[in-house]
Design a protein around this motif. Structure first.
Motif, PDB file in Angstrom:
ATOM      1  N   ARG A 440       4.796  -0.809  -3.943  1.00 45.96           N
ATOM      2  CA  ARG A 440       4.187  -2.439  -4.395  1.00 45.96           C
ATOM      3  C   ARG A 440       3.158  -3.000  -2.701  1.00 45.96           C
ATOM      4  O   ARG A 440       3.893  -1.852  -1.606  1.00 45.96           O
ATOM      5  CB  ARG A 440       5.086  -3.743  -4.434  1.00 45.96           C
ATOM      6  CG  ARG A 440       5.289  -3.428  -5.586  1.00 45.96           C
ATOM      7  CD  ARG A 440       4.728  -4.300  -6.545  1.00 45.96           C
ATOM      8  NE  ARG A 440       4.828  -4.161  -7.525  1.00 45.96           N
ATOM      9  CZ  ARG A 440       4.351  -4.198  -8.688  1.00 45.96           C
ATOM     10  NH1 ARG A 440       3.357  -2.960  -9.154  1.00 45.96           N
ATOM     11  NH2 ARG A 440       5.718  -4.566 -10.192  1.00 45.96           N
ATOM     12  N   HIS A 441       2.313  -2.918  -3.018  1.00 44.10           N
ATOM     13  CA  HIS A 441       1.455  -3.376  -0.993  1.00 44.10           C
ATOM     14  C   HIS A 441       1.511  -4.468  -1.007  1.00 44.10           C
ATOM     15  O   HIS A 441       2.205  -5.838  -2.024  1.00 44.10           O
ATOM     16  CB  HIS A 441       0.185  -2.748  -1.490  1.00 44.10           C
ATOM     17  CG  HIS A 441      -0.046  -1.333  -1.583  1.00 44.10           C
ATOM     18  ND1 HIS A 441       0.130  -1.234  -3.228  1.00 44.10           N
ATOM     19  CD2 HIS A 441      -0.151  -0.481  -1.520  1.00 44.10           C
ATOM     20  CE1 HIS A 441      -0.205   0.351  -3.421  1.00 44.10           C
ATOM     21  NE2 HIS A 441      -0.251   0.696  -2.248  1.00 44.10           N
ATOM     22  N   PRO A 442       0.970  -4.514   0.077  1.00 44.11           N
ATOM     23  CA  PRO A 442       0.686  -6.569   0.933  1.00 44.11           C
ATOM     24  C   PRO A 442      -0.313  -7.294   0.142  1.00 44.11           C
ATOM     25  O   PRO A 442      -0.999  -6.406   0.113  1.00 44.11           O
ATOM     26  CB  PRO A 442       0.527  -5.885   2.409  1.00 44.11           C
ATOM     27  CG  PRO A 442       1.076  -5.110   3.006  1.00 44.11           C
ATOM     28  CD  PRO A 442       0.792  -4.050   1.791  1.00 44.11           C
ATOM     29  N   GLY A 443       0.357  -8.340  -0.227  1.00 42.35           N
ATOM     30  CA  GLY A 443      -0.080  -9.520  -1.405  1.00 42.35           C
ATOM     31  C   GLY A 443       0.183  -9.282  -2.712  1.00 42.35           C
ATOM     32  O   GLY A 443      -0.315 -10.125  -3.535  1.00 42.35           O
ATOM     33  N   GLU A 444       0.732  -8.420  -2.800  1.00 41.09           N
ATOM     34  CA  GLU A 444       1.317  -8.598  -4.189  1.00 41.09           C
ATOM     35  C   GLU A 444       2.175  -9.233  -4.605  1.00 41.09           C
ATOM     36  O   GLU A 444       3.340  -9.205  -3.288  1.00 41.09           O
ATOM     37  CB  GLU A 444       1.138  -6.622  -4.573  1.00 41.09           C
ATOM     38  CG  GLU A 444       0.636  -5.965  -4.907  1.00 41.09           C
ATOM     39  CD  GLU A 444       0.327  -4.393  -5.573  1.00 41.09           C
ATOM     40  OE1 GLU A 444      -0.083  -3.992  -5.510  1.00 41.09           O
ATOM     41  OE2 GLU A 444       1.746  -4.767  -6.071  1.00 41.09           O
ATOM     42  N   GLN A 448      12.932  -9.799  -7.145  1.00 40.47           N
ATOM     43  CA  GLN A 448      14.133  -9.654  -6.064  1.00 40.47           C
ATOM     44  C   GLN A 448      14.509  -7.870  -7.137  1.00 40.47           C
ATOM     45  O   GLN A 448      14.663  -7.602  -8.544  1.00 40.47           O
ATOM     46  CB  GLN A 448      14.792 -10.783  -6.430  1.00 40.47           C
ATOM     47  CG  GLN A 448      16.512 -10.017  -5.581  1.00 40.47           C
ATOM     48  CD  GLN A 448      17.222 -11.721  -5.641  1.00 40.47           C
ATOM     49  OE1 GLN A 448      17.236 -12.621  -6.327  1.00 40.47           O
ATOM     50  NE2 GLN A 448      18.460 -11.359  -4.381  1.00 40.47           N
ATOM     51  N   GLY A 449      14.878  -7.415  -6.077  1.00 45.30           N
ATOM     52  CA  GLY A 449      15.292  -5.730  -6.249  1.00 45.30           C
ATOM     53  C   GLY A 449      14.720  -4.626  -7.204  1.00 45.30           C
ATOM     54  O   GLY A 449      14.721  -3.658  -7.456  1.00 45.30           O
ATOM     55  N   GLU A 450      13.653  -5.047  -6.696  1.00 42.74           N
ATOM     56  CA  GLU A 450      12.313  -3.902  -7.179  1.00 42.74           C
ATOM     57  C   GLU A 450      12.070  -3.037  -5.912  1.00 42.74           C
ATOM     58  O   GLU A 450      12.224  -3.803  -4.435  1.00 42.74           O
ATOM     59  CB  GLU A 450      11.215  -4.795  -7.234  1.00 42.74           C
ATOM     60  CG  GLU A 450       9.589  -4.113  -7.704  1.00 42.74           C
ATOM     61  CD  GLU A 450       8.360  -5.109  -8.442  1.00 42.74           C
ATOM     62  OE1 GLU A 450       8.645  -6.134  -8.798  1.00 42.74           O
ATOM     63  OE2 GLU A 450       7.494  -4.234  -8.059  1.00 42.74           O
ATOM     64  N   VAL A 451      11.896  -1.703  -6.112  1.00 42.98           N
ATOM     65  CA  VAL A 451      11.049  -0.863  -5.608  1.00 42.98           C
ATOM     66  C   VAL A 451      10.295  -1.672  -5.062  1.00 42.98           C
ATOM     67  O   VAL A 451       9.367  -1.256  -5.595  1.00 42.98           O
ATOM     68  CB  VAL A 451      11.537   0.127  -5.619  1.00 42.98           C
ATOM     69  CG1 VAL A 451      11.304   1.039  -4.384  1.00 42.98           C
ATOM     70  CG2 VAL A 451      12.386   0.772  -5.976  1.00 42.98           C
ATOM     71  N   VAL A 452      10.702  -0.838  -3.619  1.00 45.56           N
ATOM     72  CA  VAL A 452       8.684  -1.663  -2.907  1.00 45.56           C
ATOM     73  C   VAL A 452       8.421  -0.597  -2.046  1.00 45.56           C
ATOM     74  O   VAL A 452       6.790   0.056  -2.281  1.00 45.56           O
ATOM     75  CB  VAL A 452       8.673  -2.546  -1.472  1.00 45.56           C
ATOM     76  CG1 VAL A 452       7.723  -2.963  -0.919  1.00 45.56           C
ATOM     77  CG2 VAL A 452       9.527  -3.819  -1.494  1.00 45.56           C
ATOM     78  N   VAL A 453       9.272   0.205  -1.278  1.00 47.27           N
ATOM     79  CA  VAL A 453       8.740   1.606  -0.924  1.00 47.27           C
ATOM     80  C   VAL A 453       9.905   2.614  -0.978  1.00 47.27           C
ATOM     81  O   VAL A 453      10.836   1.805  -1.155  1.00 47.27           O
ATOM     82  CB  VAL A 453       8.718   1.267   0.956  1.00 47.27           C
ATOM     83  CG1 VAL A 453       8.443   2.754   1.553  1.00 47.27           C
ATOM     84  CG2 VAL A 453       7.776   0.785   1.259  1.00 47.27           C
TER      85      VAL A 453
ATOM     86  N   LEU B  18       8.969  -3.996 -17.389  1.00 40.43           N
ATOM     87  CA  LEU B  18       9.370  -2.505 -17.164  1.00 40.43           C
ATOM     88  C   LEU B  18       8.882  -1.571 -16.458  1.00 40.43           C
ATOM     89  O   LEU B  18       7.362  -0.806 -17.255  1.00 40.43           O
ATOM     90  CB  LEU B  18      10.166  -1.056 -18.172  1.00 40.43           C
ATOM     91  CG  LEU B  18      11.171  -0.441 -18.082  1.00 40.43           C
ATOM     92  CD1 LEU B  18      12.303  -0.400 -17.518  1.00 40.43           C
ATOM     93  CD2 LEU B  18      11.535   0.434 -19.433  1.00 40.43           C
ATOM     94  N   ASN B  19       9.160  -0.841 -14.810  1.00 42.05           N
ATOM     95  CA  ASN B  19       8.036  -0.259 -14.335  1.00 42.05           C
ATOM     96  C   ASN B  19       8.344   1.491 -13.477  1.00 42.05           C
ATOM     97  O   ASN B  19      10.031   1.403 -13.649  1.00 42.05           O
ATOM     98  CB  ASN B  19       7.616  -0.633 -12.687  1.00 42.05           C
ATOM     99  CG  ASN B  19       6.555  -2.197 -13.299  1.00 42.05           C
ATOM    100  OD1 ASN B  19       5.504  -1.558 -13.428  1.00 42.05           O
ATOM    101  ND2 ASN B  19       7.315  -2.996 -13.190  1.00 42.05           N
ATOM    102  N   LYS B  20       7.910   1.954 -13.832  1.00 44.85           N
ATOM    103  CA  LYS B  20       8.295   3.667 -12.874  1.00 44.85           C
ATOM    104  C   LYS B  20       7.466   3.675 -13.084  1.00 44.85           C
ATOM    105  O   LYS B  20       6.279   4.289 -13.087  1.00 44.85           O
ATOM    106  CB  LYS B  20       8.794   4.267 -14.204  1.00 44.85           C
ATOM    107  CG  LYS B  20       9.511   5.266 -13.990  1.00 44.85           C
ATOM    108  CD  LYS B  20      10.247   6.422 -13.396  1.00 44.85           C
ATOM    109  CE  LYS B  20      11.235   7.334 -12.732  1.00 44.85           C
ATOM    110  NZ  LYS B  20      12.257   6.776 -11.787  1.00 44.85           N
ATOM    111  N   ALA B  21       7.367   4.667 -11.288  1.00 47.81           N
ATOM    112  CA  ALA B  21       6.380   5.397 -10.361  1.00 47.81           C
ATOM    113  C   ALA B  21       7.273   6.322 -10.122  1.00 47.81           C
ATOM    114  O   ALA B  21       8.782   6.921 -10.000  1.00 47.81           O
ATOM    115  CB  ALA B  21       6.342   4.140  -9.435  1.00 47.81           C
TER     116      ALA B  21
END
Lengths: 522, 236
Positions: A440-444, A448-453, B18-21
């Motif tokens: 995910r990038h700045p501005g998006e 909660q719980g989502e992988v950002v990096v 659902l997301n997968k990267a």
């Protein structure tokens, strides 16, 4: 029960794999056989040299079982405070080690305190022992030929050979000078009361303890004589136990020369221990290489097994059954081969059966530990990998950490979190470069719980996933520090409970700085 | 995890955002914000061009891979927070998987491959054998039961794989391009097998295919493009 059944259910599958990989498993078996033979033969050679060396050492003839020369400041303990036989189950709790378990400490039956003091005699420096009046350890002959062990004040008992060496006779006057702590010399005459009537080693002139205490200005008692009520077979264990009661003390006992010789030989041989370590290292490397190559070849098979519901305990059982069968088979065959080979090595006859058994047991335990360590890596990989990572041969990180807070909560970050009601993460940044990938990038907006990096480290063995700490917007990323700032959708979104004192200390310093009491340094 | 209810017109499978990267030096999104619902007892087909994320989506649903965000529910229960062991248990009881390239264990016979998922649960050997023989009979391979995979044709291997996926009577069968490497005659056989088992054992089938001609057999067709759902068409 069903878990046990499911573990047993994979065994037929493991047995089929034994046939499939017979050649590589045979290699492991051969490695185990060779290790068993080489290590036991080599160690037996070293041990036989120790045995030969210690056999040549002479046992001391002593009237006591143990003399303890106490270090400065130590006081002798009463009999009941001396080591009692240890419970073998104390092993592992820091109370004993394997050697003290095997060599049971002896219960003492009798203890006498004595004072040992140097003095000047007409024939040089002597060490005089001040013993108890009715000492049980010493007897001597007087003019009457009757053995006596009651020493009287002003009397001195001399070692047996002093009569022939120095010409003393019973009734002669002997002048001795004692140096006191204040450098004064205290000279006193003793009457020769008799000569020790045994051929014991390390005999010393004996006086009454009270006489010696008066002459030396009440010097502290610095030695203890001890008797055991049982015949001992492992005096090294005895000394180890006594070391715990009297750390730093010197111990003299009948088999001391043998023990010292064994220790000296072991010291000389210690570089040779590296040969054993190399042998075991080759074993470990060999097993690990074969296990790892086999894992890489069977990735798809493992993927299928996992996709049909194979659990981790079953995977472990599979590996242990496949490799364990070969390991134990190799060990048994190795020892059978050893039994044929040993008679051809001349030193084997110098070892007792107990020593040989102990070597073989040691070797079995060591190789078992190495074997388990060596197969651990493929097992961990099998556990960590998802089915698709196995099917598509993707990199398998052994550890994946999901992080939703600051690992190093600096006060300025917590201050900003509080003042601006944001949430902050700090990813690893080296030379202004994030060693990872932004999902995910700045501005998006993030949940909660989502992988950002995602970041990878330890040569790909570890993944770090930085998780959005709240529902909100990923507002900022600092390229220099790796700091990520999130603005929560809800103002009262929960915060990570960092230790309160980090911010308290910072606040105090800020107040002090602002009021001019500090130069702002931390 | 309890056995899944079957044969009811309820949502048996659901994905939420659902997301997968994949991390391949940079982030590559394979599944991007997919919201999907599959009803119990239907044949659902996921179609799309190569690289649209179909296989990845199926892997996520089957617990063979982990999403980076979002939720997957099977019969109302989320599976994203389950451990690997719990996922294995879930797959054992509730999901059958047919891989694109058959993925049979090469040193086991067809019969042994089919009965393996049941045997590893600790089930009775005879029961496992009987069920495996029944399934092989249903897929028309009784005569090839003791042949190894390298002695079977592609179609036969795929039929063994299908039989294996059904051995534990799963509520949901996920099939990744089951007809991709087959000729048209064998393809029809395989599809008819899915239909038959849907009738007999009331199973739900989620099938990935790039063959749009097969969509006529489906009650639900989900079209994917670039990791996102382009359209969902349900049969009336």
């Amino acid at each position: 029960m069903s878990k046990l059944k499911s573990i047993i259910a994979v065994l037929p599958f493991a047995m089929k794999n034994l046939g499939r990989w017979r050649f590589r498993l045979l290699t492991i078996g051969l490695l185990v056989i060779m290790t068993a033979n080489l290590s036991v033969l080599y160690q037996s050679m070293l041990l036989s040299q120790q045995n030969t060396g210690s056999l040549q050492a002479v046992q001391l003839e002593l009237p006591y079982d143990l003399l303890v020369r106490l270090p400065e400041g130590a006081t002798p303990k009463p009999l009941e405070a001396l080591p009692a036989p240890l419970d073998p189950y104390d092993y592992g709790k820091g109370k004993s080690n394997i050697y003290t378990v095997l060599s049971k400490p002896m219960p003492f039956s009798h203890a006498e305190n004595l004072l040992i003091y140097p003095c000047f005699s007409p024939y040089g420096t002597w060490e005089v022992w001040g013993i108890e009046q009715g000492s049980m350890f010493f007897t001597w002959d007087t003019l009457t030929g009757k053995a006596v062990n009651q020493i009287i004040p002003g009397e001195i008992i001399l070692p047996k050979d002093y009569a022939s060496r120095f010409g003393y006779r019973v009734g002669d006057t002997l002048s001795l000078a004692f140096f006191l702590n204040n450098n004064e010399l205290n000279q006193v005459d003793f009457v020769v009361g008799g000569f020790l009537n045994t051929d014991n080693d390390l005999q010393k002139p004996l006086v009454l303890k009270e006489d010696l205490l008066k002459l030396t200005g009440n010097s502290p008692i610095n030695a203890q004589l001890l008797a055991c009520s049982e015949i001992r077979s492992h005096t090294t264990g005895l000394v180890r136990n006594m070391n715990k009661v009297y750390p730093g003390a010197e111990f003299i006992y009948p088999t001391m020369p043998t023990d010292r010789a064994t220790e000296a030989i072991a010291d000389i041989q210690s570089p040779a221990a590296w040969v054993i370590r190399l042998i075991y290292a080759f074993l470990g490397l060999g097993i690990m290489t074969i296990a790892l190559v086999t894992f890489l070849e069977r990735r798809k098979e493992l993927a299928i097994l996992k996709s049909i519901g194979l659990r981790f305990t079953q995977i472990v059982s599979l590996y242990l059954a496949e490799y364990g069968f070969v390991y134990f088979g190799g060990l048994i065959i190795g020892y059978i081969v050893l039994a044929f080979l040993l008679p051809y090595f001349h030193w084997s006859s110098q070892l007792t059966q107990n020593q040989l058994t102990s070597l073989m047991l040691n070797n079995a335990l060591t190789t078992l530990g190495i074997f388990l360590l060596a197969v651990m890596y493929p097992i961990l990989l099998s556990r960590a990998a998802s089915v698709n990572q196995l099917v598509f041969a993707r990199q398998i990180p052994l550890f994946t950490a999901k992080i939703d807070h600051l690992l190093r909560p600096k006060p300025e970050f917590l201050f900003r979190e509080r003042e601006e009601n944001v949430r902050i993460l700090q990813a690893d940044s080296i030379d202004q470069k994030l060693s990872g990938a932004f999902l995910r990038h700045p501005g998006e907006h993030v949940k909660q719980g989502e992988v950002v990096v995602i970041q990878e480290s330890w040569f790909g063995f570890r993944y770090r996933e930085w998780i959005a700490p709240c529902d909100g917007t990923f507002t900022e990323y600092d390229i220099y520090t790796g700091v990520m700032v999130f603005t929560p959708d809800q103002p009262n979104a929960p915060k990570y409970p960092y230790p309160a004192d980090i911010l308290t200390t910072y606040d105090r310093r800020q107040v002090a700085f602002q009021s001019g009491q500090s130069n702002g340094s931390y | 995890m309890t056995q899944i209810d079957r044969g009811q017109q309820s949502i048996i499978l659901e994905t939420i955002n659902l997301n997968k990267a994949f991390y391949l030096g940079e982030a590559v999104y394979a599944v991007n914000n997919v919201n999907l619902q599959i009803m119990a007892g239907e044949i659902a087909m996921i179609v799309g061009p190569s690289g649209s994320g179909k296989s990845t989506l199926l892997s996520l649903i089957g617990g063979l891979d982990r999403p980076i965000s979002g939720d997957i529910k099977i019969n109302g229960k989320s599976i994203v927070t389950l451990s690997e062991d719990q996922l294995a248990l879930m797959r054992r009881k509730s999901i059958g998987y047919v891989f694109q390239f058959f993925n049979l264990i090469p040193h086991l016979s067809a019969l042994e491959n089919v009965e393996l998922p049941m045997k590893i649960t600790g089930a009775n050997k005879k029961e496992a054998r009987d069920r495996a023989e029944y399934l092989l009979n249903e897929v028309g391979l009784t005569s090839r039961a003791h042949h190894r995979p390298d002695q079977l044709s592609g179609g036969e291997q795929q039929r063994v794989a299908i039989a294996r996926s059904l051995i534990n009577k799963p509520a949901v069968v996920l099939a990744d391009e089951p007809t991709g490497n087959l000729d048209s005659k064998t393809r029809d056989i395989v599809i008819s097998l899915f239909q038959r088992f849907r009738e007999i054992e009331k199973q739900t089938f989620v099938i990935i295919t790039h063959d749009t001609g097969l969509t006529q057999y489906a009650q639900r067709v989900v079209r994917l493009r670039d990791g996102k759902i382009e359209s969902v068409v349900t049969a009336s």
